[in-house]
Design an enzyme around this catalytic site. Structure first.
Site, PDB file in Angstrom:
ATOM      1  CG  HIS A  11     -46.933  27.755  -6.057  1.00 63.75           C
ATOM      2  ND1 HIS A  11     -47.617  26.309  -5.570  1.00 63.75           N
ATOM      3  CD2 HIS A  11     -45.758  27.185  -5.834  1.00 63.75           C
ATOM      4  CE1 HIS A  11     -46.984  25.580  -5.162  1.00 63.75           C
ATOM      5  NE2 HIS A  11     -45.832  25.910  -5.319  1.00 63.75           N
ATOM      6  CG  HIS A  13     -44.461  26.551  -0.853  1.00 66.08           C
ATOM      7  ND1 HIS A  13     -45.565  25.612  -0.443  1.00 66.08           N
ATOM      8  CD2 HIS A  13     -44.132  26.253  -1.797  1.00 66.08           C
ATOM      9  CE1 HIS A  13     -45.601  24.933  -1.690  1.00 66.08           C
ATOM     10  NE2 HIS A  13     -44.661  25.156  -2.377  1.00 66.08           N
ATOM     11  NE  ARG A  38     -36.764  16.896   0.436  1.00 62.02           N
ATOM     12  CZ  ARG A  38     -37.214  15.863   0.119  1.00 62.02           C
ATOM     13  NH1 ARG A  38     -38.347  15.438  -0.491  1.00 62.02           N
ATOM     14  NH2 ARG A  38     -36.260  14.628   0.426  1.00 62.02           N
ATOM     15  CE1 TYR A  77     -44.859  21.418   3.155  1.00 62.88           C
ATOM     16  CE2 TYR A  77     -45.749  22.585   1.127  1.00 62.88           C
ATOM     17  CZ  TYR A  77     -44.545  22.269   2.139  1.00 62.88           C
ATOM     18  OH  TYR A  77     -43.393  22.840   1.887  1.00 62.88           O
ATOM     19  CG  HIS A 158     -46.450  18.157  -1.699  1.00 61.31           C
ATOM     20  ND1 HIS A 158     -45.260  17.338  -1.986  1.00 61.31           N
ATOM     21  CD2 HIS A 158     -46.022  19.160  -0.937  1.00 61.31           C
ATOM     22  CE1 HIS A 158     -44.460  18.056  -1.765  1.00 61.31           C
ATOM     23  NE2 HIS A 158     -44.695  19.182  -1.152  1.00 61.31           N
ATOM     24  NE  ARG A 161     -40.154  10.538  -4.461  1.00 64.34           N
ATOM     25  CZ  ARG A 161     -39.056  10.580  -4.267  1.00 64.34           C
ATOM     26  NH1 ARG A 161     -38.140  11.383  -5.078  1.00 64.34           N
ATOM     27  NH2 ARG A 161     -38.412   9.518  -3.874  1.00 64.34           N
ATOM     28  CG  HIS A 183     -45.643  21.042  -5.698  1.00 66.65           C
ATOM     29  ND1 HIS A 183     -45.390  20.661  -4.431  1.00 66.65           N
ATOM     30  CD2 HIS A 183     -45.593  22.445  -5.963  1.00 66.65           C
ATOM     31  CE1 HIS A 183     -45.380  22.109  -3.891  1.00 66.65           C
ATOM     32  NE2 HIS A 183     -45.590  23.072  -4.661  1.00 66.65           N
ATOM     33  CD  GLU A 186     -39.690  22.244  -7.556  1.00 61.97           C
ATOM     34  OE1 GLU A 186     -39.112  23.012  -7.176  1.00 61.97           O
ATOM     35  OE2 GLU A 186     -40.711  21.510  -6.771  1.00 61.97           O
ATOM     36  CG  HIS A 220     -42.710  23.970 -10.121  1.00 61.44           C
ATOM     37  ND1 HIS A 220     -42.174  25.037  -9.666  1.00 61.44           N
ATOM     38  CD2 HIS A 220     -42.750  23.519  -8.692  1.00 61.44           C
ATOM     39  CE1 HIS A 220     -42.136  25.378  -8.408  1.00 61.44           C
ATOM     40  NE2 HIS A 220     -42.603  24.462  -7.877  1.00 61.44           N
ATOM     41  CG  ASP A 271     -41.997  27.473  -5.275  1.00 62.01           C
ATOM     42  OD1 ASP A 271     -42.652  27.384  -4.231  1.00 62.01           O
ATOM     43  OD2 ASP A 271     -41.517  26.999  -5.964  1.00 62.01           O
TER      44      ASP A 271
END
Length: 379
Positions: A11, A13, A38, A77, A158, A161, A183, A186, A220, A271
């Site tokens: 995993h 990003h 974030r 993404y 993703h 949500r 995901h 988390e 996660h 991650d």
């Protein structure tokens, strides 16, 4: 010299590598919660283009190879332009990542991630119009790389949500034979939102859509109910823990032992790439369990090695035996002197550089500095 199977980073990003050391609490770019962090991540996402993404990915993937990683699962993404307009090639950013991995000799599972809900401006570049539009784009990308021995195109959700409940089954079924990652749980806020809107936990909502199968990875899986654990175990799903990121972002400690006992299979990831060191990730699973339970030995070296190597390869759609092909050589270092089980002591810096990597460590360092600085200059 000590040999070790090739390591799987399940995993990643890749663009988060630019946040390393630059998004700490108390600093100009930091935040004391996951949500503050974030915001800084979104600021980076807003200014990337395919060329800069490629440059940062080449340098970061080279760092992974220097750390003994033979395969990466890239949870991708950043699909479109800043205002959501697709590039001339709708898969331009995915192709940039695949090209970067190939440049440094890293096998890649490009996990093309469905993100369909737009609640903030930056989400426009993540989002396809609906599940069918996303599926059409990802099937085109998969067809381009069908039969490649160094590329797998997989799918990802993703989060609950980001993909509406009525679109989950479409995404889950788009590439029925490929890896599917998601995901899940988390942060407690994710669970609270899902319960409030659906009456179900994220794991249960995904189960209703048929997401959990032996090809699925729950990334996660930190805040799970007992029923969630049973659902993942009954599906013999993978559970990808990313302990250095989960600690960095104050996520919590997931129930690794309960998941294993229920039938789920552990894998590991870097991650946010705050640390790129699968040995550190593996040890942290055991050490975090010790902190939570007050007992030692829940995870032995053999189980952690399997998670870090063969199980990880399988979760990304590669033959587990490839871990033996991608063998890592560990130098006789101060850290490993007198050690009979290298998993408990080795770090990424003990890995002998692979002979086929086209860059040495000094060149990779310079490449990373240039790419990270260029990205922050745009923010």
């Amino acid at each position: 010299m000590t040999t070790f199977p090739g390591l799987a980073n399940c995993h990643s990003h890749v663009f988060h590598r630019a946040l390393r050391g630059r998004a700490q609490p108390g600093g100009e770019r930091g935040g004391d919660t996951f949500w503050g962090w974030r915001d800084r991540m979104y600021a980076l996402a807003a200014v990337l283009d395919p060329d800069l993404l490629h440059d940062l990915a080449v340098a970061t993937y080279a760092e992974m190879r220097l750390a003994g990683i033979g395969v990466v699962g890239e949870f991708h993404y950043l699909h479109h332009g800043p205002d959501g307009t697709p590039y001339d090639d709708p898969n331009a950013t995915g192709e940039a990542l695949i090209a970067a991995a190939r440049e440094v000799g890293l096998r890649i599972c490009l996990l093309d991630t469905a993100y369909l809900e737009v609640t903030e401006h930056v989400h426009r570049r993540f989002a396809d119009t609906d599940g069918e539009a996303w599926a059409g784009r990802v099937n085109d990308l998969a067809a381009r790389h069908a039969g490649a021995d160094d590329v797998v195109v997989g799918a990802a959700i993703h989060s609950v949500r980001a993909v509406p409940a009525d679109q989950l089954a479409t995404v889950a079924g788009a590439l029925p034979d490929a890896p599917l990652h998601v995901h899940v749980s988390e942060q407690p806020a994710e669970n609270e939102w899902c319960l409030a809107t659906s009456g179900l936990t994220p794991v249960a909502l995904l189960a209703e859509a048929g997401v959990w199968t032996p090809r699925t990875t729950a990334v996660h899986a930190t805040h799970l109910t007992d029923a969630d654990v049973i659902l993942l175990g009954d599906a013999t799903a993978y559970a990808c823990f990313c302990p250095t990121t989960e600690a960095e972002l104050a996520d919590g400690v997931g129930p690794s032992v309960r998941l294993r006992e229920a039938g789920a299979r552990l894998t590991l990831g870097s991650d946010s790439n705050t640390v790129i060191d699968v040995f550190a990730e593996a040890r942290a699973v055991e050490m975090h369990e010790r902190l939570v339970t007050g007992r030692r030995g829940a995870w032995g070296a053999a189980k952690l090695t399997e998670a870090a190597t063969r199980t990880g390869y399988a979760s990304l759609g590669f033959t587990p035996d490839l871990a033996e092909t991608d063998t890592v050589t560990l130098r006789d270092s101060v850290r490993l002197a007198g050690v009979d089980e290298p998993l408990w002591a080795a770090t990424a810096s003990d890995v002998e550089p692979p002979s086929d990597l086209p860059y040495d460590a000094a060149e990779v360092t310079a490449m990373l500095r240039r790419a990270v600085d260029a990205l922050w200059e745009r923010v």
